[in-house]
Design a protein around this motif. Structure first.
Motif, PDB file in Angstrom:
ATOM      1  N   VAL A  20      19.951  49.547  43.589  1.00  0.00           N
ATOM      2  CA  VAL A  20      20.860  50.560  44.132  1.00  0.00           C
ATOM      3  C   VAL A  20      21.255  51.511  43.001  1.00  0.00           C
ATOM      4  CG1 VAL A  20      23.088  50.954  45.243  1.00  0.00           C
ATOM      5  CG2 VAL A  20      21.681  48.987  45.907  1.00  0.00           C
ATOM      6  N   ASN A  21      21.107  52.809  43.257  1.00  0.00           N
ATOM      7  CA  ASN A  21      21.361  53.865  42.269  1.00  0.00           C
ATOM      8  C   ASN A  21      20.358  53.859  41.122  1.00  0.00           C
ATOM      9  OD1 ASN A  21      23.707  54.835  43.633  1.00  0.00           O
ATOM     10  ND2 ASN A  21      24.918  53.196  42.699  1.00  0.00           N
TER      11      ASN A  21
ATOM     12  N   ALA B  95      11.662  61.237  45.782  1.00  0.00           N
ATOM     13  CA  ALA B  95      10.565  61.239  44.831  1.00  0.00           C
ATOM     14  C   ALA B  95      10.054  62.659  44.688  1.00  0.00           C
ATOM     15  CB  ALA B  95       9.442  60.317  45.292  1.00  0.00           C
ATOM     16  N   GLY B  96       9.578  62.986  43.510  1.00  0.00           N
ATOM     17  CA  GLY B  96       9.066  64.341  43.337  1.00  0.00           C
ATOM     18  C   GLY B  96       8.346  64.527  42.023  1.00  0.00           C
TER      19      GLY B  96
ATOM     20  N   GLN C  32      11.335  58.957  40.626  1.00  0.00           N
ATOM     21  CA  GLN C  32      11.816  58.371  41.877  1.00  0.00           C
ATOM     22  C   GLN C  32      13.278  57.962  41.679  1.00  0.00           C
ATOM     23  OE1 GLN C  32       8.791  56.668  40.558  1.00  0.00           O
ATOM     24  NE2 GLN C  32       7.518  58.158  41.612  1.00  0.00           N
ATOM     25  N   VAL C  33      14.117  58.224  42.681  1.00  0.00           N
ATOM     26  CA  VAL C  33      15.541  57.906  42.624  1.00  0.00           C
ATOM     27  C   VAL C  33      15.935  57.188  43.909  1.00  0.00           C
ATOM     28  CG1 VAL C  33      17.884  58.828  42.446  1.00  0.00           C
ATOM     29  CG2 VAL C  33      16.004  59.974  41.246  1.00  0.00           C
ATOM     30  N   ASN C  34      16.537  56.010  43.773  1.00  0.00           N
ATOM     31  CA  ASN C  34      17.013  55.270  44.945  1.00  0.00           C
ATOM     32  C   ASN C  34      18.319  55.900  45.431  1.00  0.00           C
ATOM     33  OD1 ASN C  34      17.862  53.467  46.888  1.00  0.00           O
ATOM     34  ND2 ASN C  34      17.549  51.640  45.644  1.00  0.00           N
ATOM     35  N   ILE C  35      18.308  56.463  46.647  1.00  0.00           N
ATOM     36  CA  ILE C  35      19.517  57.069  47.212  1.00  0.00           C
ATOM     37  C   ILE C  35      20.063  56.238  48.363  1.00  0.00           C
ATOM     38  CG2 ILE C  35      18.861  59.393  46.500  1.00  0.00           C
ATOM     39  CD1 ILE C  35      18.030  59.872  49.449  1.00  0.00           C
ATOM     40  N   GLY C  36      19.492  55.071  48.613  1.00  0.00           N
ATOM     41  CA  GLY C  36      19.926  54.217  49.708  1.00  0.00           C
ATOM     42  C   GLY C  36      21.023  53.260  49.293  1.00  0.00           C
TER      43      GLY C  36
ATOM     44  N   LEU D 117      11.736  49.116  47.490  1.00  0.00           N
ATOM     45  CA  LEU D 117      10.475  48.523  47.049  1.00  0.00           C
ATOM     46  C   LEU D 117       9.342  49.469  47.400  1.00  0.00           C
ATOM     47  CD1 LEU D 117       8.658  46.195  46.017  1.00  0.00           C
ATOM     48  CD2 LEU D 117       8.734  45.255  48.340  1.00  0.00           C
ATOM     49  N   ALA D 118       8.475  49.707  46.431  1.00  0.00           N
ATOM     50  CA  ALA D 118       7.303  50.552  46.661  1.00  0.00           C
ATOM     51  C   ALA D 118       6.140  50.008  45.846  1.00  0.00           C
ATOM     52  CB  ALA D 118       7.591  52.001  46.271  1.00  0.00           C
TER      53      ALA D 118
END
Length: 210
Positions: free
Chosen positions: A96-97, A120-121, A150-154, A159-160
């Motif tokens: 998270v974050n 992601a970008g 990649q940034v977790n915004i959830g 997981l990827a």
């Protein structure tokens, strides 16, 4: 050169350029140093099916670090059967974050989202930013050598899985590249416009000197 000879040599060049590998695989022999072409091959007579199976991506990685991310890779040095095959795969566990910090590598990448929500970008060579929100089942391409992240915004871990078209992609992360070395703080300040105090903070975090 006579026309028939020209045709012969052109045909030879075409046949050589379309020729496939003369071996089925080349499981790396890690007793020897790697080269730009990969590692020497182990003797196929000594291989079993186990040499072509890797279970290292089944376990969740430890995200207890400054970026809250775990990067678990199947590369030629961890999964020698990838040697010479032009591909590798990585498991990304993003807390998270958490973030996969901006980085680059010499080959292209495709990411497949399994769980969670991330942004992601990548940044093109003309400084255009291409980014979007990815959720389960989404994939995105990151072209070779371009900076990406990649940034977790959830509200839950993400997981990827990432596939790259090289068994040795050569990662370079911006934060550690500028701070985990002995490049003088003043030089870094001048070439990045980052405040000297922040440069020193980064050097402390990543064990840099000067």
């Amino acid at each position: 050169m006579e026309f028939p000879k020209i045709i012969f040599f052109l045909s030879l060049l075409v046949s050589l350029s379309s020729a496939t590998s003369v071996v089925d695989f080349c499981v790396a022999d890690l007793r020897y140093p790697g080269t730009p072409a990969g590692y020497p091959c182990r003797n196929p007579a000594n291989l079993t099916a186990d040499d072509f199976v890797y279970s290292g991506l089944a376990v969740e990685g430890n995200t207890s670090n400054i970026f809250s991310v775990a990067i678990t890779g199947a590369f030629d040095v961890t999964f020698p059967a990838l040697n010479g095959l032009g591909l590798s795969i990585v498991r990304l566990d993003i807390g998270v974050n958490g973030v996969v910090p901006i980085h680059s590598h010499r080959v292209s990448e495709v990411i497949l989202m399994i769980e969670g929500t991330i942004i992601a970008g990548f940044i093109g060579s003309d400084n255009t930013a291409y980014y979007r929100t990815l959720t389960r089942g989404d994939i995105m391409i990151f072209p070779a050598s371009l900076l990406h992240f990649q940034v977790n915004i959830g509200e839950a871990p993400a997981l990827a899985f990432v596939s790259l078209n090289s068994p040795n992609p050569g990662f370079q992360t911006f934060s550690t590249s500028i701070a985990a070395n002995n490049l003088p703080t003043e030089i870094i300040r001048r070439i990045t416009l980052i405040d000297a105090a922040q440069v020193r903070r980064l050097k402390t975090i990543f064990s840099g000197t000067n």
